[in-house]
Motif scaffolding. Sequence first.
Motif, PDB file in Angstrom:
ATOM      1  N   ASP A 115       0.831  -1.195   0.000  1.00  0.00           N
ATOM      2  CA  ASP A 115       0.000   0.000   0.000  1.00  0.00           C
ATOM      3  C   ASP A 115       0.874   1.258   0.000  1.00  0.00           C
ATOM      4  O   ASP A 115       1.645   1.493   0.931  1.00  0.00           O
ATOM      5  N   ALA A 116       0.765   2.054  -1.056  1.00  0.00           N
ATOM      6  CA  ALA A 116       1.613   3.247  -1.205  1.00  0.00           C
ATOM      7  C   ALA A 116       1.374   4.246  -0.088  1.00  0.00           C
ATOM      8  O   ALA A 116       2.297   4.884   0.412  1.00  0.00           O
ATOM      9  N   VAL A 117       0.102   4.346   0.350  1.00  0.00           N
ATOM     10  CA  VAL A 117      -0.197   5.281   1.435  1.00  0.00           C
ATOM     11  C   VAL A 117       0.506   4.836   2.713  1.00  0.00           C
ATOM     12  O   VAL A 117       1.092   5.642   3.435  1.00  0.00           O
ATOM     13  N   SER A 150       4.143   5.513   2.466  1.00  0.00           N
ATOM     14  CA  SER A 150       4.519   6.930   2.538  1.00  0.00           C
ATOM     15  C   SER A 150       4.779   7.380   3.975  1.00  0.00           C
ATOM     16  O   SER A 150       5.370   8.422   4.207  1.00  0.00           O
ATOM     17  N   ASP A 171       5.367  11.260   0.228  1.00  0.00           N
ATOM     18  CA  ASP A 171       4.399  11.539  -0.819  1.00  0.00           C
ATOM     19  C   ASP A 171       3.927  10.246  -1.491  1.00  0.00           C
ATOM     20  O   ASP A 171       4.662   9.654  -2.279  1.00  0.00           O
ATOM     21  N   PRO A 172       2.694   9.814  -1.241  1.00  0.00           N
ATOM     22  CA  PRO A 172       2.205   8.570  -1.830  1.00  0.00           C
ATOM     23  C   PRO A 172       2.232   8.602  -3.351  1.00  0.00           C
ATOM     24  O   PRO A 172       2.518   7.588  -3.982  1.00  0.00           O
ATOM     25  N   ASN A 173       1.969   9.762  -3.935  1.00  0.00           N
ATOM     26  CA  ASN A 173       1.920   9.834  -5.390  1.00  0.00           C
ATOM     27  C   ASN A 173       3.241   9.497  -6.022  1.00  0.00           C
ATOM     28  O   ASN A 173       3.313   8.808  -7.040  1.00  0.00           O
ATOM     29  N   ARG A 174       4.294   9.971  -5.427  1.00  0.00           N
ATOM     30  CA  ARG A 174       5.621   9.694  -5.961  1.00  0.00           C
ATOM     31  C   ARG A 174       5.917   8.190  -5.905  1.00  0.00           C
ATOM     32  O   ARG A 174       6.523   7.622  -6.815  1.00  0.00           O
ATOM     33  N   ILE A 212       3.636   5.817  -5.962  1.00  0.00           N
ATOM     34  CA  ILE A 212       2.812   5.158  -6.969  1.00  0.00           C
ATOM     35  C   ILE A 212       3.435   5.306  -8.352  1.00  0.00           C
ATOM     36  O   ILE A 212       3.519   4.350  -9.126  1.00  0.00           O
ATOM     37  N   GLU A 213       3.933   6.496  -8.629  1.00  0.00           N
ATOM     38  CA  GLU A 213       4.587   6.740  -9.923  1.00  0.00           C
ATOM     39  C   GLU A 213       5.774   5.813 -10.123  1.00  0.00           C
ATOM     40  O   GLU A 213       5.914   5.157 -11.152  1.00  0.00           O
TER      41      GLU A 213
END
Lengths: 845, 259
Positions: free
Chosen positions: B218-220, B223, B244-247, B249-250
């Motif tokens: 889980d990226a969250v 993070s 940063d979860p988005n980073r 996920i990327e």
Amino acid sequence: MIRSLAWRSVRARKGRAFLNAAGIVLGVALFFSVLSLSKTIVSTFDELFSSVYGDTDLIISGNEGVGTVEESVLDKVRSTKGVEETQSVVFAIMSLVKDDEVGGSQADQVFTNGVAPDSPELSGAEIVAGEDTLDGNQVQLDEGWANSNGLKPGDKAKFATPTGVHEFTVSAIFKIGKGLDFGGSGFGVINQDLARELFDSPTGFTEIDVALAPGADLETVRSELEKILPEGVEAKTPNDVADDINAQIQGFNIILYFFAAMSLFVGGFLILNSFNMTVAQRLREIGMLRTLGASRKIVRRMILVEALLLGIIGSLLGIVVGLLLTQLMVSLVASIGFPVGAVSYAPEAFIIAPILGVSATVFGALRPAIRASRIPPIQAVLTEHRAEPLKLKRRLTVGTVLVALGLAGVFTLASATSFPTPILLAGAFGVVFLFSGVIMIGPVIVPWLVRGESWPLRKTTQIEGRMAADNARANPIRTASTASGLMIGIALVAAIGSLGSSFIGSISDDLDKELKNDFTVQPKGFGQGGPTPTISAAAIGQIKDLPGAKDATGTRFLFLTSGYGKNYSAWSLDPSNYAEFANSEFVDADADEVFAKLAEGQVTVPEALAEGKKTKVGDTITLEGPRGSKKLTVAGIQTGSSFAAQSITMSDETWMSVYGIDGFTQILVLADDPDNPGPLEDQLRALVAAEYPTFEVLSNEEIKQQIQDQINQVFAIFYVIMLVAIIVSLLGVINTLLMNVFERTREIGVLRAIGSSRWQVRRIIIAESLLLTLAGAILGLLVGMALGYAFVKGIAASGQEVAFHPPIPAIVLVAILSVIFGVIAALLPARRAAKMNVIEAVSYE
Amino acid sequence: MSTQLSADGVNTVTSASAVQVHGLRKTYSSGSTSVEALKGIDLTIDRGEFVAVMGPSGSGKSTLMHILGALESFDDGDVEIGGLSLSGLDDKAATVLRRDSIGFIFQFFNLLPTMTAEENVMLPSLIAGERAGVLKERADELLELVGLTDRAEHLPSQLSGGEQQRVSVARSLMRDPELLLADEPTGNLDTRTGSAVLDMLRDVQTKAGHTIMMVTHDAVAASRASRVVFLRDGLIAGEVPGGDPNRIIEFFAELETRN
Ligand SMILES: Nc1ncnc2c1ncn2[C@@H]1O[C@H](COP(=O)(O)OP(=O)(O)OP(=O)(O)O)[C@@H](O)[C@H]1O
Ligand SMILES: [Mg+2]
């Protein structure tokens, strides 16, 4: 389809199947070997009699071989139509005297017939070496015994006889039957005139053997003979005699069967517990089958067929193990002095044992099968199964009622004076009810028991005791069932132990009161049954003359197998001086008065017999002996535990007029100085060892010890049988532990992951095992003592004098064994727990 | 290399980093087939660091974690925990290491069902042979730390999943281990509960300066860590800082498309 599912299930759970089968294997093996053991004993006697009485058609002797027959009978027999030949016998036991070594053991003894040298040979004996003469001091011996003692024709050999040691010359060696050799006593023949002198039997015959004329009808001759034979004398075929002996050991057999049945019961119980666990383990699989459309019936059948497979495999293996176990049992029985020949297997054992084995298995699986069939299809998707709620109240009430009924049944059996089938059944069902009741109550009390037991463990260990107790209490039914399995075997051990210690304790208490003499001279191994050697009146004189001896008196003993005193013994004593040697006690009567009446020809009856026969003082009883049947008045009812007190006693004159046996069985000796009997003891021992080696000198302590040893010896075989039952129930402990380890895979994995050592995990399982075995032991000891108590009280109610004494040796034995067994049972499960793959254990659900 | 003091500031540092992994290889073989799960991993985790490990299924995350936890042996390379090398450790030494230097937090909580929350927390020290009397105080402190003071006497079956995982966190801290290992600690919890547990873990970690390695999908969750290490096919495929979860996920998406 059912069969292949069942078969697959057996194979998939090989370990469990193996344990289950092992329980059945042992149960079947035990049953098989017990059947074969009694078959072996029976055929030993059959063969013995058919070979010893080769050409004999009828044997004439006192009822059931008791006493001697008057000589005048011989002529009457000879003149009976259909009788071709006769041979009269004067019998005694002699014992080989080896170079100054005190012999007298069973293997030294020779059952000796004194026959007329010119009489026809009616035994099946065939001379194989030497010359067929019986002059003067000659003796003929049987081949097997002569060989094992290194005797050949021409050799000289000394034998102890009732009148002292005598030297013989071996004239011939004979072979009986197929060369029967049962490793114990031998057979010998001497001249009848010499036998009259050496055996102290101036008159009468022990038996008269009869061969019929060719073509004569056995039954006709027998009824002719019965017309002329005096009362108390019978004509029997050798087969009848063998049957009589076999009938006597029937009681022993029944007890053996009972114990073997109990171990099958334990085996069936093991199956019950084990299948219950299997069903619990396979909930999802069974639920799955149900969703796929399997009916309840199919599920039920699947389990039962699996049980059937196990039962068949286990029973077949059981027979194989039984073949070996029989050998062990036979040698065990032989070691306590039973005559046993070559092992013979009972044909019916090959059928009965496996049938019982398969039945026990299927019966044990019945309830689990029904339970499995009630599993709903939804179980396939549920993760957990709600455990059946414990119906504590119902268990307690039903269990208590069963226990009460059980104890009542046992009491009924024990207090009986005769044993018709209903009484035997009451006893057997009593035991089964008692155990079933305790099994019912088990889940209520075992958790508490485990909690109590685990206290020291919890106090002394960080987590082991705690974890073990938690595990054991987590599934009370399983824990209780496992402990109950052990309980059965241990309870029987404790019950037997209670009986033993009660008899031993009561007897030695009584003997302390009864015995006034300082020494007793009696045959070696006296009290074990079978013919006993006798000692002559001359020996009493010799003993009286020893320095330091104050007085001595002789008594005679005979075991009665028929008539009023059946299964008791007759005892003769000298009423004029017996009170010097023993404190005899009579119900509401003074010993002096009773002895005065004995001198007038009256008799006394032991209390137990009197109660059974409702005999009162002043009644007349009839004693049958080969010298005639006598009506005798009862002078007193005797209490006490000595052999004499447990017998019908009479004066020497009365004895001779009924039984006609001269030889004495016991000589009681008083020392001048009872506080320092040592010098007399030395002299006495030297005299007896030199001249009467079949006899021994015992102090009162030694007599008590001897009785104790004899009781323990008889019980030894029951202990061995129960040990098998206990081993069967240990398989149950292993099974439960394995199941617990399996179910707790995750917990054990966690412990290991967070730092438990393998040893720590092992110790948890060992502790759990100990909690189980100790719970079984405690339950077993309590139930067993209750059983023993009911039994002893029952026996006491039947009139025998016995009070309950707790079985201290059995308790100690059980305590030690349960710890050892607890550790042994834990080995495999502990290993499995310690070797567990930690990652797998903690990673998946 | 950085030095880090524990919360009470009295511990002296014996080794610069909590975990050092060099050229770690692990091959599973059963019969004729063999799987190379780790193909040469180099990784250093400093004291007080909170590292998340991510990667596709089968990339070797659990294997790495089991090796660090001394539950699994390895074929080649070297692993040190708190300066102690794990090479050639026998079962006894591995047990002692797990007991004294490692704390585990499992996906399935793995509490002992017959013991209360408090007893479960004390368990590692009980195993180590310490007296229960002294331990109670520490266990209660830890339960307070994870916010379960009023649940001390409850059995696991009387606790929610999130609460059970909190107990499990408290248990992993009982012996103040060198390294905390968590394999998908939120995998069995709903998002909100999982998030709360992670916040709590993060809190404890920053306060007391524990070293944590956590495997997650889980990226969250990842993070929350100070940095995120990516595994792919048994090798380290790169890393990004946490926060940063988005980073995350990327990076993960890019990793999947890489050949
Ligand atoms: N005990 C084992 N025996 C054989 N192969 C194994 C074993 N354990 C893991 N593997 C293999 O090693 C590789 C790495 O597995 P690992 O469990 O470390 O992956 P993971 O990254 O944790 O995957 P996931 O995200 O699915 O949990 C996989 O190919 C797996 O099949
Ligand atoms: Mg994994």
